[in-house]
Design an enzyme around this catalytic site. Structure first.
Site, PDB file in Angstrom:
ATOM      1  N   ASP A  87     -20.106  22.953 112.313  1.00 51.74           N
ATOM      2  CA  ASP A  87     -19.253  23.701 111.388  1.00 51.74           C
ATOM      3  C   ASP A  87     -18.070  22.887 110.879  1.00 51.74           C
ATOM      4  OD1 ASP A  87     -18.044  23.638 113.886  1.00 51.74           O
ATOM      5  OD2 ASP A  87     -18.297  25.769 114.260  1.00 51.74           O
ATOM      6  N   ASN A 129     -14.934  35.161 122.327  1.00 54.16           N
ATOM      7  CA  ASN A 129     -15.666  36.376 121.941  1.00 54.16           C
ATOM      8  C   ASN A 129     -17.183  36.146 121.929  1.00 54.16           C
ATOM      9  OD1 ASN A 129     -16.046  34.794 119.691  1.00 54.16           O
ATOM     10  ND2 ASN A 129     -14.943  36.121 118.264  1.00 54.16           N
ATOM     11  N   HIS A 158     -18.735  33.636 120.356  1.00 55.85           N
ATOM     12  CA  HIS A 158     -19.283  32.986 119.161  1.00 55.85           C
ATOM     13  C   HIS A 158     -19.877  31.615 119.500  1.00 55.85           C
ATOM     14  CE1 HIS A 158     -15.120  31.170 117.980  1.00 55.85           C
ATOM     15  NE2 HIS A 158     -15.840  30.245 118.577  1.00 55.85           N
ATOM     16  N   GLU A 197     -19.713  34.554 114.352  1.00 55.15           N
ATOM     17  CA  GLU A 197     -18.860  35.516 115.032  1.00 55.15           C
ATOM     18  C   GLU A 197     -19.651  36.785 115.370  1.00 55.15           C
ATOM     19  OE1 GLU A 197     -16.088  34.521 116.019  1.00 55.15           O
ATOM     20  OE2 GLU A 197     -14.664  33.929 114.469  1.00 55.15           O
TER      21      GLU A 197
HETATM   22  C1  F6R Z   1     -16.688  24.429 117.113  1.00 49.59           C
HETATM   23  C2  F6R Z   1     -17.547  25.474 117.615  1.00 49.59           C
HETATM   24  C3  F6R Z   1     -16.976  26.642 118.359  1.00 49.59           C
HETATM   25  C4  F6R Z   1     -16.375  26.222 119.689  1.00 49.59           C
HETATM   26  C5  F6R Z   1     -15.755  27.421 120.396  1.00 49.59           C
HETATM   27  C6  F6R Z   1     -15.100  27.044 121.700  1.00 49.59           C
HETATM   28  O1  F6R Z   1     -17.477  23.449 116.465  1.00 49.59           O
HETATM   29  O2  F6R Z   1     -18.713  25.397 117.423  1.00 49.59           O
HETATM   30  O3  F6R Z   1     -17.990  27.582 118.581  1.00 49.59           O
HETATM   31  O4  F6R Z   1     -17.374  25.650 120.486  1.00 49.59           O
HETATM   32  O5  F6R Z   1     -14.811  28.020 119.573  1.00 49.59           O
HETATM   33  O6  F6R Z   1     -13.965  26.279 121.426  1.00 49.59           O
HETATM   34  P1  F6R Z   1     -13.168  25.572 122.590  1.00 49.59           P
HETATM   35  O7  F6R Z   1     -14.066  24.554 123.146  1.00 49.59           O
HETATM   36  O8  F6R Z   1     -11.965  24.969 121.930  1.00 49.59           O
HETATM   37  O9  F6R Z   1     -12.834  26.632 123.586  1.00 49.59           O
END
Ligand code: F6R
Length: 237
Positions: A67, A134, A136, A141
């Site tokens: 992303d 959450n 995701h 989401e």
């Molecule tokens: C970012 C992504 C998100 C993160 C998630 C966890 O490329 O794919 O799904 O993996 O938000 O983020 P952290 O590792 O910062 O807790």
């Protein structure tokens, strides 16, 4: 779903790096799928170290990221493009790297082109994933329905709040992003999901219930035939 429990974050990162190493040893021209965020930073540090020490070679491999914020300039300090360059790409020798283009004039055309590029590369061999508080995955989401193709998505308030730690006070924070949907993620031949820290224990518990909670995107991974969850003890709760 295989589960590997590690004593510490450092251990989790080493085990994850071993998996990437085995993937490349078996198929030097692998297509790797990368995530951003704090979770994979230890893995990326470990991969950079192993490359520097001559223990791993990425020269035939290529990568695609899950992303990118939209709109977002590539050289913005908070862009995922910049994050990957700083934390991994500048430190290893990947043959090519790709992220959705946060500067694209036409986001829909960019999403379709991104999916075509992944397909043309033969799909992803090993996808690295983190998980949002959450549930995701990428920026998919919690929702009543999930997009298969890459798409422009609106971030939830909780994700914006969770990611605000990366932005300076008063700095504009994007509320939309381009994210791979479930088609490319699910087409990955194998997936590693990294989970660390006590703040992730509640969502990890949901995943380990082994039920498809449709409001927890990560639960859809239970349907994939080759997922390895690597987590540290803090995430176990
Ligand atoms: C970012 C992504 C998100 C993160 C998630 C966890 O490329 O794919 O799904 O993996 O938000 O983020 P952290 O590792 O910062 O807790």
């Amino acid at each position: 779903m295989n589960t590997l429990i590690c004593d510490s974050y450092e251990d989790m990162s080493r085990v994850a790096a071993d998996m990437v190493g085995e993937q490349l040893a078996g198929k030097p021209g692998s297509v790797l799928g990368f995530a951003t965020g704090s979770t994979p930073l230890g893995l990326y540090g470990e991969l950079a170290r192993r490359y520097r020490d001559g223990k791993i070679d990425f020269s035939k491999a290529r990568s695609f990221n899950l992303d990118e914020y939209y709109p977002m300039k590539k050289d913005h300090p908070q862009s995922y493009s910049h994050f990957m360059e700083e934390n991994l790409f500048s430190k290893i020798n990947l043959a090519s790297t790709d992220l959705p283009d946060g500067e694209a004039a036409d986001p829909e055309a960019e999403c379709a082109a991104y999916d075509r590029k992944i397909e043309a590369a033969g799909g992803i061999d090993l996808q690295v994933l983190g998980i949002g508080l959450n549930g995701h995955i990428g920026f998919n989401e919690p929702s009543k329905s999930y997009s298969m193709p890459t798409y422009l998505t609106k971030l939830t308030k909780s994700t914006i709040a969770a990611n605000s730690r990366f932005f300076a006070e008063g700095e504009a924070q994007p509320t939309t992003a381009l994210t791979m949907g479930f088609a490319a993620i699910f087409a990955a031949r194998s997936i590693m999901l990294l989970i660390n820290g006590s703040n992730k224990s509640a969502i990890a518990k949901k995943l380990f219930e082994g039920k498809i909670h449709t409001d927890v995107p990560a639960c859809l991974l239970l349907l994939h035939p080759d997922v390895t969850v690597i987590l540290d003890r803090d995430a176990l709760g």
